[in-house]
Structure formats: structure tokens, C-alpha cells
Design a protein around this motif. Structure first.
Motif, PDB file in Angstrom:
ATOM      1  N   GLU A  57       0.833  -1.210   0.000  1.00  0.00           N
ATOM      2  CA  GLU A  57       0.000   0.000   0.000  1.00  0.00           C
ATOM      3  C   GLU A  57       0.866   1.258   0.000  1.00  0.00           C
ATOM      4  OE1 GLU A  57      -3.888  -1.720   2.407  1.00  0.00           O
ATOM      5  OE2 GLU A  57      -2.232  -0.802   3.526  1.00  0.00           O
ATOM      6  N   MET A  58       1.933   1.241   0.781  1.00  0.00           N
ATOM      7  CA  MET A  58       2.841   2.392   0.795  1.00  0.00           C
ATOM      8  C   MET A  58       3.484   2.571  -0.572  1.00  0.00           C
ATOM      9  SD  MET A  58       4.719   2.358   4.502  1.00  0.00           S
ATOM     10  CE  MET A  58       4.759   0.612   4.847  1.00  0.00           C
ATOM     11  N   TYR A  59       3.883   1.450  -1.185  1.00  0.00           N
ATOM     12  CA  TYR A  59       4.508   1.504  -2.509  1.00  0.00           C
ATOM     13  C   TYR A  59       3.533   2.104  -3.529  1.00  0.00           C
ATOM     14  CZ  TYR A  59       6.560  -0.140  -6.883  1.00  0.00           C
ATOM     15  OH  TYR A  59       7.070  -0.209  -8.140  1.00  0.00           O
ATOM     16  N   ALA A  60       2.291   1.632  -3.515  1.00  0.00           N
ATOM     17  CA  ALA A  60       1.293   2.142  -4.461  1.00  0.00           C
ATOM     18  C   ALA A  60       1.077   3.645  -4.270  1.00  0.00           C
ATOM     19  CB  ALA A  60      -0.023   1.385  -4.292  1.00  0.00           C
ATOM     20  N   ALA A  68       9.981  -0.031   6.986  1.00  0.00           N
ATOM     21  CA  ALA A  68       9.229  -1.291   6.961  1.00  0.00           C
ATOM     22  C   ALA A  68       9.997  -2.372   6.208  1.00  0.00           C
ATOM     23  CB  ALA A  68       7.856  -1.077   6.329  1.00  0.00           C
ATOM     24  N   ILE A  69      10.626  -2.005   5.115  1.00  0.00           N
ATOM     25  CA  ILE A  69      11.403  -2.985   4.345  1.00  0.00           C
ATOM     26  C   ILE A  69      12.636  -3.406   5.145  1.00  0.00           C
ATOM     27  CG2 ILE A  69      12.846  -3.282   2.283  1.00  0.00           C
ATOM     28  CD1 ILE A  69      10.660  -1.684   0.779  1.00  0.00           C
ATOM     29  N   ILE A  77      13.350  -7.284   6.563  1.00  0.00           N
ATOM     30  CA  ILE A  77      14.575  -8.038   6.273  1.00  0.00           C
ATOM     31  C   ILE A  77      15.275  -8.430   7.571  1.00  0.00           C
ATOM     32  CG2 ILE A  77      16.901  -7.858   5.273  1.00  0.00           C
ATOM     33  CD1 ILE A  77      15.590  -6.245   2.969  1.00  0.00           C
ATOM     34  N   ARG A  78      15.445  -7.477   8.492  1.00  0.00           N
ATOM     35  CA  ARG A  78      16.109  -7.776   9.768  1.00  0.00           C
ATOM     36  C   ARG A  78      15.360  -8.835  10.571  1.00  0.00           C
ATOM     37  NH1 ARG A  78      16.362  -2.218   9.766  1.00  0.00           N
ATOM     38  NH2 ARG A  78      14.661  -2.086  11.280  1.00  0.00           N
ATOM     39  N   ASP A  79      14.040  -8.685  10.682  1.00  0.00           N
ATOM     40  CA  ASP A  79      13.241  -9.635  11.466  1.00  0.00           C
ATOM     41  C   ASP A  79      13.266 -11.027  10.854  1.00  0.00           C
ATOM     42  OD1 ASP A  79      12.656  -7.551  13.145  1.00  0.00           O
ATOM     43  OD2 ASP A  79      10.564  -7.335  12.493  1.00  0.00           O
ATOM     44  N   THR A  80      13.174 -11.102   9.547  1.00  0.00           N
ATOM     45  CA  THR A  80      13.188 -12.407   8.882  1.00  0.00           C
ATOM     46  C   THR A  80      14.526 -13.095   9.072  1.00  0.00           C
ATOM     47  OG1 THR A  80      11.612 -11.598   7.227  1.00  0.00           O
ATOM     48  CG2 THR A  80      12.840 -13.602   6.685  1.00  0.00           C
ATOM     49  N   LEU A  81      15.612 -12.360   8.918  1.00  0.00           N
ATOM     50  CA  LEU A  81      16.936 -12.952   9.119  1.00  0.00           C
ATOM     51  C   LEU A  81      17.130 -13.394  10.568  1.00  0.00           C
ATOM     52  CD1 LEU A  81      19.223 -10.631   6.966  1.00  0.00           C
ATOM     53  CD2 LEU A  81      18.573 -13.003   6.488  1.00  0.00           C
ATOM     54  N   ARG A  82      16.617 -12.609  11.512  1.00  0.00           N
ATOM     55  CA  ARG A  82      16.752 -12.970  12.921  1.00  0.00           C
ATOM     56  C   ARG A  82      15.951 -14.246  13.228  1.00  0.00           C
ATOM     57  NH1 ARG A  82      13.566 -10.388  16.704  1.00  0.00           N
ATOM     58  NH2 ARG A  82      13.450  -8.742  15.188  1.00  0.00           N
ATOM     59  N   LEU A  83      14.748 -14.343  12.698  1.00  0.00           N
ATOM     60  CA  LEU A  83      13.906 -15.521  12.957  1.00  0.00           C
ATOM     61  C   LEU A  83      14.464 -16.782  12.309  1.00  0.00           C
ATOM     62  CD1 LEU A  83      10.318 -14.037  12.597  1.00  0.00           C
ATOM     63  CD2 LEU A  83      11.406 -14.876  14.680  1.00  0.00           C
ATOM     64  N   GLU A  84      14.931 -16.648  11.084  1.00  0.00           N
ATOM     65  CA  GLU A  84      15.431 -17.808  10.339  1.00  0.00           C
ATOM     66  C   GLU A  84      16.850 -18.173  10.758  1.00  0.00           C
ATOM     67  OE1 GLU A  84      13.722 -19.698   8.181  1.00  0.00           O
ATOM     68  OE2 GLU A  84      11.936 -18.455   8.376  1.00  0.00           O
ATOM     69  N   SER A  85      17.600 -17.196  11.219  1.00  0.00           N
ATOM     70  CA  SER A  85      19.005 -17.324  11.595  1.00  0.00           C
ATOM     71  C   SER A  85      19.803 -18.237  10.665  1.00  0.00           C
ATOM     72  CB  SER A  85      19.146 -17.770  13.052  1.00  0.00           C
ATOM     73  OG  SER A  85      18.543 -19.032  13.265  1.00  0.00           O
ATOM     74  N   GLN A 122      13.697   0.771  -6.482  1.00  0.00           N
ATOM     75  CA  GLN A 122      14.791  -0.084  -6.023  1.00  0.00           C
ATOM     76  C   GLN A 122      14.474  -0.716  -4.665  1.00  0.00           C
ATOM     77  OE1 GLN A 122      17.752  -2.157  -6.876  1.00  0.00           O
ATOM     78  NE2 GLN A 122      17.521  -0.457  -8.272  1.00  0.00           N
ATOM     79  N   LEU A 123      13.865   0.036  -3.764  1.00  0.00           N
ATOM     80  CA  LEU A 123      13.477  -0.514  -2.459  1.00  0.00           C
ATOM     81  C   LEU A 123      12.483  -1.660  -2.628  1.00  0.00           C
ATOM     82  CD1 LEU A 123      13.070   2.562  -0.112  1.00  0.00           C
ATOM     83  CD2 LEU A 123      14.434   0.530   0.347  1.00  0.00           C
ATOM     84  N   LYS A 124      11.503  -1.468  -3.477  1.00  0.00           N
ATOM     85  CA  LYS A 124      10.507  -2.518  -3.707  1.00  0.00           C
ATOM     86  C   LYS A 124      11.169  -3.737  -4.344  1.00  0.00           C
ATOM     87  CE  LYS A 124       6.304  -4.175  -4.012  1.00  0.00           C
ATOM     88  NZ  LYS A 124       6.057  -5.278  -3.129  1.00  0.00           N
ATOM     89  N   ASN A 125      12.077  -3.520  -5.272  1.00  0.00           N
ATOM     90  CA  ASN A 125      12.791  -4.634  -5.906  1.00  0.00           C
ATOM     91  C   ASN A 125      13.623  -5.409  -4.892  1.00  0.00           C
ATOM     92  OD1 ASN A 125      11.719  -4.029  -8.401  1.00  0.00           O
ATOM     93  ND2 ASN A 125      13.511  -2.901  -9.102  1.00  0.00           N
ATOM     94  N   ILE A 126      14.281  -4.704  -3.986  1.00  0.00           N
ATOM     95  CA  ILE A 126      15.071  -5.359  -2.944  1.00  0.00           C
ATOM     96  C   ILE A 126      14.169  -6.227  -2.072  1.00  0.00           C
ATOM     97  CG2 ILE A 126      16.306  -4.907  -0.776  1.00  0.00           C
ATOM     98  CD1 ILE A 126      17.736  -2.613  -2.247  1.00  0.00           C
ATOM     99  N   CYS A 127      13.026  -5.693  -1.693  1.00  0.00           N
ATOM    100  CA  CYS A 127      12.088  -6.440  -0.854  1.00  0.00           C
ATOM    101  C   CYS A 127      11.595  -7.701  -1.578  1.00  0.00           C
ATOM    102  CB  CYS A 127      10.911  -5.549  -0.480  1.00  0.00           C
ATOM    103  SG  CYS A 127       9.742  -6.324   0.652  1.00  0.00           S
TER     104      CYS A 127
END
Length: 91
Positions: free
Chosen positions: A5-8, A28-29, A33-41, A72-77
Motif C-alpha cells: 500500500e505504501m509503494y502504491a 518497513a522494508i 529483512i532484519r526480522d526475517t533474518l533474525r527468525l530464520e538465523s 529499487q526498495l521494492k525490488n530489494i524487498c
């Protein structure tokens, strides 16, 4: 407001984007990324981050609120999500 929604909203108003929404979008992006990496470790998180992640983020940070930075931010996400899904499938 979700990342999509923010991207749109930012793309819709790309000639004069709202810097508050851009800041929320950027944070948010980064948090996603940080939260996902921390959870998946993962053993080697650099292999999951998008290609040229640091260089791309440096580019984005040097040109905040510009159309190309938003894209670029959306592509990275999106790329991160795909690489994370591939990592999960391999585990």
C-alpha cells in the motif's frame, strides 16, 4: 499500511512523494529483512540478501524520495522474499 500500500501511494504520487510515507516504507522494508533474518538465523545471511545489497542501499540512501529509489526498495524487498523462499525450500 502495508508495504504494498505504501509503494502504491508513493508511485501514484511519484512526482512529489510524501517523505513521511517514504520513511515508513524504507523502515518497513528494513525491519522486514532484519526480522526475517533474525527468525530464520541462516548460517550465511549474505547469501540470502539480494545481490549488491549494500551498494543498492547506499544508492537509495543517497537519493531519498526519488522515483528510482522507491522502485529499487521494492525490488530489494521482492528479491529478498524470493531468496528467502528458496532458502526455506532447501532446508
Amino acid at each position: 499500511m502495508t508495504i504494498d500500500e505504501m509503494y502504491a501511494t508513493l508511485i501514484e504520487n511519484s512526482r512529489n512523494p510524501d517523505s513521511a510515507i517514504y520513511d515508513q516504507f524504507r523502515e518497513a522494508i528494513g525491519k522486514h529483512i532484519r526480522d526475517t533474518l533474525r527468525l530464520e538465523s541462516p548460517r550465511n545471511p549474505e547469501k540470502i540478501l539480494p545481490l549488491n545489497y549494500k551498494e543498492r542501499m547506499d544508492y537509495i540512501d543517497s537519493r531519498p524520495c526519488q522515483y528510482h529509489s522507491i522502485i529499487q526498495l521494492k525490488n530489494i524487498c521482492d528479491e529478498f522474499d524470493k531468496r528467502m523462499a528458496s532458502y526455506r525450500a532447501r532446508q
